[in-house]
Enzyme design. Structure first.
Site, PDB file in Angstrom:
ATOM      1  N   ASP A  13       0.802  -1.222   0.000  1.00 46.05           N
ATOM      2  CA  ASP A  13       0.000   0.000   0.000  1.00 46.05           C
ATOM      3  C   ASP A  13       0.841   1.280   0.000  1.00 46.05           C
ATOM      4  O   ASP A  13       0.452   2.295   0.575  1.00 46.05           O
ATOM      5  CB  ASP A  13      -0.977   0.022   1.205  1.00 46.05           C
ATOM      6  CG  ASP A  13      -1.909  -1.161   1.168  1.00 46.05           C
ATOM      7  OD1 ASP A  13      -2.294  -1.574   0.061  1.00 46.05           O
ATOM      8  OD2 ASP A  13      -2.263  -1.678   2.248  1.00 46.05           O
ATOM      9  N   LYS A  16       1.779   2.269  -5.091  1.00 46.41           N
ATOM     10  CA  LYS A  16       2.362   1.765  -6.345  1.00 46.41           C
ATOM     11  C   LYS A  16       1.433   2.064  -7.521  1.00 46.41           C
ATOM     12  O   LYS A  16       1.883   2.438  -8.600  1.00 46.41           O
ATOM     13  CB  LYS A  16       2.579   0.238  -6.255  1.00 46.41           C
ATOM     14  CG  LYS A  16       3.517  -0.179  -5.138  1.00 46.41           C
ATOM     15  CD  LYS A  16       3.579  -1.685  -4.983  1.00 46.41           C
ATOM     16  CE  LYS A  16       2.326  -2.324  -4.452  1.00 46.41           C
ATOM     17  NZ  LYS A  16       1.989  -2.015  -3.055  1.00 46.41           N
ATOM     18  N   GLY A  40      -4.705  -4.205  -3.704  1.00 45.63           N
ATOM     19  CA  GLY A  40      -5.680  -3.141  -3.967  1.00 45.63           C
ATOM     20  C   GLY A  40      -4.913  -1.902  -4.349  1.00 45.63           C
ATOM     21  O   GLY A  40      -4.199  -1.335  -3.530  1.00 45.63           O
ATOM     22  N   HIS A  41      -4.979  -1.515  -5.621  1.00 50.02           N
ATOM     23  CA  HIS A  41      -4.222  -0.368  -6.118  1.00 50.02           C
ATOM     24  C   HIS A  41      -5.199   0.729  -6.532  1.00 50.02           C
ATOM     25  O   HIS A  41      -6.011   0.531  -7.432  1.00 50.02           O
ATOM     26  CB  HIS A  41      -3.345  -0.770  -7.313  1.00 50.02           C
ATOM     27  CG  HIS A  41      -2.346  -1.849  -6.975  1.00 50.02           C
ATOM     28  ND1 HIS A  41      -1.547  -2.454  -7.905  1.00 50.02           N
ATOM     29  CD2 HIS A  41      -2.007  -2.422  -5.794  1.00 50.02           C
ATOM     30  CE1 HIS A  41      -0.765  -3.344  -7.314  1.00 50.02           C
ATOM     31  NE2 HIS A  41      -1.041  -3.348  -6.031  1.00 50.02           N
ATOM     32  N   GLN A 227       1.875  -5.942  -3.343  1.00 43.00           N
ATOM     33  CA  GLN A 227       2.382  -6.102  -1.976  1.00 43.00           C
ATOM     34  C   GLN A 227       3.679  -5.289  -1.805  1.00 43.00           C
ATOM     35  O   GLN A 227       3.826  -4.272  -2.456  1.00 43.00           O
ATOM     36  CB  GLN A 227       2.579  -7.583  -1.622  1.00 43.00           C
ATOM     37  CG  GLN A 227       1.274  -8.362  -1.461  1.00 43.00           C
ATOM     38  CD  GLN A 227       0.675  -8.873  -2.755  1.00 43.00           C
ATOM     39  OE1 GLN A 227       1.340  -9.480  -3.565  1.00 43.00           O
ATOM     40  NE2 GLN A 227      -0.606  -8.636  -2.960  1.00 43.00           N
TER      41      GLN A 227
HETATM   42  P1  GDP Z   1      -0.824   0.418  -3.583  1.00 44.01           P
HETATM   43  O1  GDP Z   1      -1.445  -0.853  -3.106  1.00 44.01           O
HETATM   44  O2  GDP Z   1       0.646   0.465  -3.331  1.00 44.01           O
HETATM   45  O3  GDP Z   1      -1.166   0.757  -5.008  1.00 44.01           O
HETATM   46  O4  GDP Z   1      -1.429   1.582  -2.672  1.00 44.01           O
HETATM   47  P2  GDP Z   1      -2.978   1.776  -2.302  1.00 44.01           P
HETATM   48  O5  GDP Z   1      -3.683   2.279  -3.505  1.00 44.01           O
HETATM   49  O6  GDP Z   1      -3.517   0.564  -1.637  1.00 44.01           O
HETATM   50  O7  GDP Z   1      -2.858   2.873  -1.158  1.00 44.01           O
HETATM   51  C1  GDP Z   1      -2.364   4.153  -1.408  1.00 44.01           C
HETATM   52  C2  GDP Z   1      -3.463   5.178  -1.105  1.00 44.01           C
HETATM   53  O8  GDP Z   1      -2.906   6.453  -1.025  1.00 44.01           O
HETATM   54  C3  GDP Z   1      -4.543   5.246  -2.172  1.00 44.01           C
HETATM   55  O9  GDP Z   1      -5.774   5.522  -1.545  1.00 44.01           O
HETATM   56  C4  GDP Z   1      -4.105   6.439  -3.024  1.00 44.01           C
HETATM   57  O10 GDP Z   1      -5.184   7.084  -3.674  1.00 44.01           O
HETATM   58  C5  GDP Z   1      -3.515   7.334  -1.984  1.00 44.01           C
HETATM   59  N1  GDP Z   1      -2.421   8.203  -2.414  1.00 44.01           N
HETATM   60  C6  GDP Z   1      -1.479   7.963  -3.350  1.00 44.01           C
HETATM   61  N2  GDP Z   1      -0.560   8.959  -3.356  1.00 44.01           N
HETATM   62  C7  GDP Z   1      -0.945   9.836  -2.410  1.00 44.01           C
HETATM   63  C8  GDP Z   1      -0.385  11.057  -1.901  1.00 44.01           C
HETATM   64  O11 GDP Z   1       0.678  11.516  -2.305  1.00 44.01           O
HETATM   65  N3  GDP Z   1      -1.074  11.681  -0.905  1.00 44.01           N
HETATM   66  C9  GDP Z   1      -2.228  11.199  -0.392  1.00 44.01           C
HETATM   67  N4  GDP Z   1      -2.836  11.880   0.566  1.00 44.01           N
HETATM   68  N5  GDP Z   1      -2.771  10.031  -0.830  1.00 44.01           N
HETATM   69  C10 GDP Z   1      -2.126   9.372  -1.807  1.00 44.01           C
HETATM   70  P1  IMO Z   2      -0.979  -4.083  -2.288  1.00 46.68           P
HETATM   71  O1  IMO Z   2      -0.576  -4.615  -3.646  1.00 46.68           O
HETATM   72  C1  IMO Z   2      -0.928  -4.563   2.055  1.00 46.68           C
HETATM   73  C2  IMO Z   2      -0.957  -8.652   3.607  1.00 46.68           C
HETATM   74  C3  IMO Z   2      -2.210  -9.102   4.352  1.00 46.68           C
HETATM   75  C4  IMO Z   2      -1.581 -10.058   5.346  1.00 46.68           C
HETATM   76  C5  IMO Z   2      -0.483 -10.730   4.532  1.00 46.68           C
HETATM   77  C6  IMO Z   2      -0.882 -12.081   3.944  1.00 46.68           C
HETATM   78  O2  IMO Z   2      -2.275  -3.366  -2.285  1.00 46.68           O
HETATM   79  O3  IMO Z   2       0.152  -3.327  -1.676  1.00 46.68           O
HETATM   80  P2  IMO Z   2      -2.445 -12.776   1.921  1.00 46.68           P
HETATM   81  O4  IMO Z   2      -3.925 -12.612   1.720  1.00 46.68           O
HETATM   82  O5  IMO Z   2      -1.607 -12.187   0.845  1.00 46.68           O
HETATM   83  O6  IMO Z   2      -2.060 -14.207   2.214  1.00 46.68           O
HETATM   84  O7  IMO Z   2      -2.136 -11.972   3.289  1.00 46.68           O
HETATM   85  O8  IMO Z   2      -0.172  -9.840   3.488  1.00 46.68           O
HETATM   86  N1  IMO Z   2      -1.202  -8.135   2.240  1.00 46.68           N
HETATM   87  C7  IMO Z   2      -1.140  -6.834   1.918  1.00 46.68           C
HETATM   88  N2  IMO Z   2      -0.953  -5.745   2.696  1.00 46.68           N
HETATM   89  N3  IMO Z   2      -1.059  -4.425   0.715  1.00 46.68           N
HETATM   90  C8  IMO Z   2      -1.222  -5.499  -0.068  1.00 46.68           C
HETATM   91  O9  IMO Z   2      -1.239  -5.425  -1.429  1.00 46.68           O
HETATM   92  C9  IMO Z   2      -1.311  -6.787   0.520  1.00 46.68           C
HETATM   93  N4  IMO Z   2      -1.493  -8.038   0.045  1.00 46.68           N
HETATM   94  C10 IMO Z   2      -1.410  -8.857   1.107  1.00 46.68           C
HETATM   95  O10 IMO Z   2      -2.846  -8.015   4.981  1.00 46.68           O
HETATM   96  O11 IMO Z   2      -0.968  -9.342   6.384  1.00 46.68           O
HETATM   97 MG    MG Z   3      -2.929  -1.496  -1.812  1.00 45.86          MG
END
Ligand code: GDP
Ligand code: IMO
Ligand code: MG
Length: 427
Positions: A13, A16, A40-41, A227
């Site tokens: 998270d 990416k 979840g991206h 991840q």
């Molecule tokens: P990923 O799994 O690495 O793609 O990251 P996620 O999408 O799960 O989580 C990142 C969150 O931060 C998302 O809700 C984005 O919309 C948000 N986000 C990304 N860049 C920024 C930033 O620079 N500032 C803020 N406030 N939110 C951001």
């Molecule tokens: P993105 O791509 C954050 C974590 C789960 C748990 C562990 C194992 O959005 O960054 P799993 O279901 O993969 O066997 O769970 O890994 N986990 C993540 N945490 N971002 C993710 O993906 C994750 N994918 C798995 O919360 O701790």
């Molecule tokens: Mg994510």
């Protein structure tokens, strides 16, 4: 030869998705190579929010071919639901624009049932998985005898034969863990999955051959990590990890493309740290500052909605992730979330039984003993979400980003100050 990879250096998270979306404009093929619908991206542009899970973020761009490569585990129902949502909002996605590896492994309902039983058995020490059957599907892949791949799914005779072997064994195994379990029926799963196979068949292909051809033809590849490094099955905080190589180590095995073709490896870091699920987290803030970061950064899981655990930036953990992956540079994300703080702490080393170390430990039992040694930096107390140039950032914000760069050991090439594509500082 131009290939780029985007890797999360923490526990996932790191944002990416935002960087992949941003870089897609200058690439021709976007490749997801590991994980499944545990990811979840979130991508935001022009006021529209897209939450992607199994589909590469490239799917939002019509000039790009999106590839779901061999290392991904695929839940066909989740895939089709997500694709239908994208088609509804962005129009048709023809098979020339979306390819799924025929070598990728398939998630079945017994994988989620097994995972629920395993997690329940661990009680308070649960891994805290996303309950998507990811780990149990990878377990069957490594075990081989129960594995079913996309290329089996799309051939009904092969699928039937495999299910007749596997399902009775799964039923016996799950019944031994869960008294209330209702056995799965071969016929029902076969019928349901044949329906999915009919819809998936046009997309299923040998993606490895396609990627090799693409490289020869000079197409620009972008590898979308899922991840993060600290969730890597071999190098992360085992057993509180995911079940694949989510550091840069997984690019080659997951895609079939040598990492030698990659000339730009970007490590993505959050300006602080978050973690979902169980396991030690030395810089965790179980207080009002942690709560403040969670609310301002909207730190709730995209997939499961769970509140993410929040803490200060950990340069020991992140530096380890960066070295593991061999990054060229880093992108520091969500810097704006720290706008309101008077002071900010950065963990520059650990104290392990009175000894200072910057080595990341192999075992979670040791990680749980690490006391962070902090460097305290002044906050900037200014809204930076409208800033688009480094030179315009408050001095203390730039000092904070430079400190991350110094401690992690890589140059910062991208600074993100908001979730929108436009809220990015590239120069
Ligand atoms: P990923 O799994 O690495 O793609 O990251 P996620 O999408 O799960 O989580 C990142 C969150 O931060 C998302 O809700 C984005 O919309 C948000 N986000 C990304 N860049 C920024 C930033 O620079 N500032 C803020 N406030 N939110 C951001
Ligand atoms: P993105 O791509 C954050 C974590 C789960 C748990 C562990 C194992 O959005 O960054 P799993 O279901 O993969 O066997 O769970 O890994 N986990 C993540 N945490 N971002 C993710 O993906 C994750 N994918 C798995 O919360 O701790
Ligand atoms: Mg994510």
């Amino acid at each position: 030869m131009t290939a780029t990879s985007v890797i999360g250096l923490q526990w996932g998270d790191e944002a990416k998705g935002k960087i992949v979306d941003l870089l897609t404009a200058e690439h021709d093929v976007v490749v997801r190579y590991l994980g499944g619908n545990n990811a979840g991206h979130t991508v935001i542009f022009d006021g529209e929010t897209y939450k992607l899970s199994l589909l590469p973020a490239g799917i939002l761009h019509s000039h790009v071919v999106s590839v779901i490569a061999t290392g991904v585990v695929i839940n066909p129902k989740a895939f089709l639901t997500e694709l239908a949502g994208i088609v509804e909002r962005r129009g048709e996605v023809p098979p020339e624009r979306l390819q799924i590896s025929d070598r990728a492994h398939v998630i079945f309902p017994y994988h989620t049932a097994e995972e629920a039983a395993f997690e329940k058995a661990r009680g308070g020490d649960a891994i805290g998985t996303t309950m998507r059957g990811i780990g149990t599907c990878y377990r069957d892949k490594a075990g081989r005898t129960h594995a079913i791949r996309m290329g089996d799914l799309t051939h009904p005779d092969r699928l039937r034969r495999r299910l007749e072997e596997v399902v009775p064994q799964k039923n016996r195994a799950i019944a031994s863990l869960d008294d209330e379990f209702t056995p799965f029926s071969v016929d029902e799963i076969f019928e349901e999955y044949c329906g999915y196979a009919d819809q998936l068949r046009p997309y299923v292909t040998d993606t490895t051959a396609f990627l090799h051809r693409s490289i020869n033809e000079g197409r620009r590849l972008l590898f979308e990590g899922a991840q993060g490094c600290l969730l890597d099955i071999d190098h992360g905080t085992f057993p509180y990890v995911t079940s694949s190589n989510s550091s840069g180590c997984g690019i080659h095995s997951g895609s079939g493309v040598s990492e030698r073709v990659i000339n730009r490896m970007i490590g993505i870091v959050k300006a602080y740290t978050t973690r979902v699920g169980g396991g030690p987290f030395p810089t965790e803030l179980d207080n009002e500052i942690g709560q403040h970061i969670r609310e301002v950064g909207r730190e709730y899981g995209t997939v499961t909605g769970r509140p993410r655990r929040c803490g200060w930036f950990d340069a020991v953990a992140t530096g380890y992730g960066a070295r593991l992956s061999g990054v060229d540079c880093i992108a520091v994300m969500l810097v704006d979330v720290l706008d309101g703080l008077d002071e900010i702490q950065v963990c520059e080393a650990y104290d392990f039984n009175g000894v200072r170390t910057t080595d990341f430990p192999s075992h979670v039992e040791d990680l749980a003993q690490m006391k962070p040694i902090y460097r305290t930096l002044p906050g900037w107390k200014t809204d930076i979400t409208g800033i688009r140039k480094r030179a315009d950032l408050p001095e203390n914000a730039m000092r904070y980003v430079d400190t991350i760069s110094e401690l992690v050991g890589y140059p910062v090439e991208i600074i993100s100050v908001g979730p929108d594509r436009a809220q990015t500082i590239l120069d």
